[in-house]
Enzyme design. Sequence first.
Site, PDB file in Angstrom:
ATOM      1  N   ASN A  96       0.591  -1.372  -0.138  1.00 46.16           N
ATOM      2  CA  ASN A  96       0.044  -0.052   0.017  1.00 46.16           C
ATOM      3  C   ASN A  96       0.906   1.371   0.096  1.00 46.16           C
ATOM      4  OD1 ASN A  96      -1.629   2.010   0.506  1.00 46.16           O
ATOM      5  ND2 ASN A  96      -2.337   1.447   2.799  1.00 46.16           N
ATOM      6  N   LYS A 108       0.222   4.183  -0.298  1.00 48.94           N
ATOM      7  CA  LYS A 108      -0.594   5.444   0.250  1.00 48.94           C
ATOM      8  C   LYS A 108      -0.164   6.835  -0.775  1.00 48.94           C
ATOM      9  CE  LYS A 108      -0.004   3.321   4.617  1.00 48.94           C
ATOM     10  NZ  LYS A 108      -0.032   3.779   6.079  1.00 48.94           N
ATOM     11  N   HIS A 168      -9.580   1.411   4.786  1.00 48.80           N
ATOM     12  CA  HIS A 168      -8.272   1.085   5.577  1.00 48.80           C
ATOM     13  C   HIS A 168      -8.452   2.143   6.809  1.00 48.80           C
ATOM     14  CE1 HIS A 168      -3.993   2.366   6.575  1.00 48.80           C
ATOM     15  NE2 HIS A 168      -3.671   1.445   5.675  1.00 48.80           N
ATOM     16  N   GLU A 224      -6.813   4.696   8.032  1.00 49.20           N
ATOM     17  CA  GLU A 224      -6.719   6.141   7.624  1.00 49.20           C
ATOM     18  C   GLU A 224      -7.895   6.723   7.166  1.00 49.20           C
ATOM     19  OE1 GLU A 224      -2.919   5.442   5.584  1.00 49.20           O
ATOM     20  OE2 GLU A 224      -1.956   5.145   7.450  1.00 49.20           O
ATOM     21  N   GLU A 232      -5.164  -5.004  10.859  1.00 47.53           N
ATOM     22  CA  GLU A 232      -4.309  -4.099  11.110  1.00 47.53           C
ATOM     23  C   GLU A 232      -4.444  -3.460  12.449  1.00 47.53           C
ATOM     24  OE1 GLU A 232      -2.276  -2.999   7.258  1.00 47.53           O
ATOM     25  OE2 GLU A 232      -4.145  -1.615   7.292  1.00 47.53           O
ATOM     26  N   GLY A 249       2.695   2.106  10.703  1.00 45.74           N
ATOM     27  CA  GLY A 249       3.762   3.101  10.695  1.00 45.74           C
ATOM     28  C   GLY A 249       4.310   3.793  11.816  1.00 45.74           C
ATOM     29  N   SER A 260       3.656  -2.402  10.404  1.00 45.12           N
ATOM     30  CA  SER A 260       5.233  -2.380  10.521  1.00 45.12           C
ATOM     31  C   SER A 260       5.614  -3.649  10.096  1.00 45.12           C
ATOM     32  CB  SER A 260       5.456  -2.000  11.769  1.00 45.12           C
ATOM     33  OG  SER A 260       5.020  -0.593  12.097  1.00 45.12           O
TER      34      SER A 260
HETATM   35  C1  PEP Z   1      -0.635   0.238   6.077  1.00 40.31           C
HETATM   36  O1  PEP Z   1      -0.758   1.287   6.059  1.00 40.31           O
HETATM   37  O2  PEP Z   1      -1.623  -0.668   5.794  1.00 40.31           O
HETATM   38  C2  PEP Z   1       0.527  -0.267   6.862  1.00 40.31           C
HETATM   39  C3  PEP Z   1       0.493  -1.609   7.372  1.00 40.31           C
HETATM   40  O3  PEP Z   1       1.509   0.548   7.016  1.00 40.31           O
HETATM   41  P1  PEP Z   1       3.165   0.214   7.674  1.00 40.31           P
HETATM   42  O4  PEP Z   1       3.371  -1.080   7.165  1.00 40.31           O
HETATM   43  O5  PEP Z   1       3.702   1.393   7.388  1.00 40.31           O
HETATM   44  O6  PEP Z   1       2.589   0.044   9.117  1.00 40.31           O
END
Ligand code: PEP
Length: 263
Positions: free
Chosen positions: A12, A14, A104, A106, A176, A182, A223
């Site tokens: 992803n 973003k 997601h 976000e 998630e 992040g 992460s």
């Molecule tokens: C995400 O935004 O779906 C995500 C898992 O980000 P990161 O891997 O940077 O934690």
Amino acid sequence: MATTRVPLISGNWKMNHNHFEAIQTVQKLGYLLKDTLKEAGVIEVTVHPPFTDLRSVQTTLESDNIAIGLGAQNCHPEPKGAFTGEVAAGMLAKLNVSYVIVGHSERRELFGETDEFVNAKVKAVLAAGMTPILCVGETLAEREAGETADKVSGQVAAGLAGISDDKAATVVVAYEPIWAIGTGKVATSEEAQTVCGDHVRATIADRFSIGIAQAVRIQYGGSVKADNIADLLAQPDIDGALVGGASLNADDFAALVQAAVGS
Ligand code: PEP
């Protein structure tokens, strides 16, 4: 007979990479992963660039024969109309997009997306012949209050409400934990397995059937990197990863995919 679920690793991006950078990234990924991806049924990899990059990435993947699937990060549930700035699922399907991230955290947190709106998007993606990656997960406060199970089960049930059995079996769910996105904090493999198995897969079994729950692929996200993917994939109910930061750089993402295959 045991269900075989091919692991799905999804990058992803973003709001990163313009279309020039996107082309360079997928060309390099194609080069780095050409041996890893040549055997069918071992691993599936997708990239989810911003909307403005999709056409360029599509033509690069197709003309260079790169076995990476094209994904989008979002769509609108309506097929067309007066929704300034939005993109319909059918428009994505025309670009050979095969997976669309839906709900997601976000988008839920920053853009106020509700479970009902996310459910409408899941239906739109399926109706357009693509696969939704339905994101679910709890905040740190919810985890500390012991609300993880209720939050995640509720999001899974609401996100998949009203979907036929045959479509439900094709959906991907990404667990998630919001506190791990992040932040560099990754849930332990055991913590991730508990939620993916006891809450995500169990909810699907409860709402649909055990057979459908066994067919659904569940990704972990938060992460994920080359050095923790193997432990996560070793868990029985984790079938892949949704990757943010570590998918932006071709070397990092290729190393992560290679670590996943080696696991
Ligand atoms: C995400 O935004 O779906 C995500 C898992 O980000 P990161 O891997 O940077 O934690």
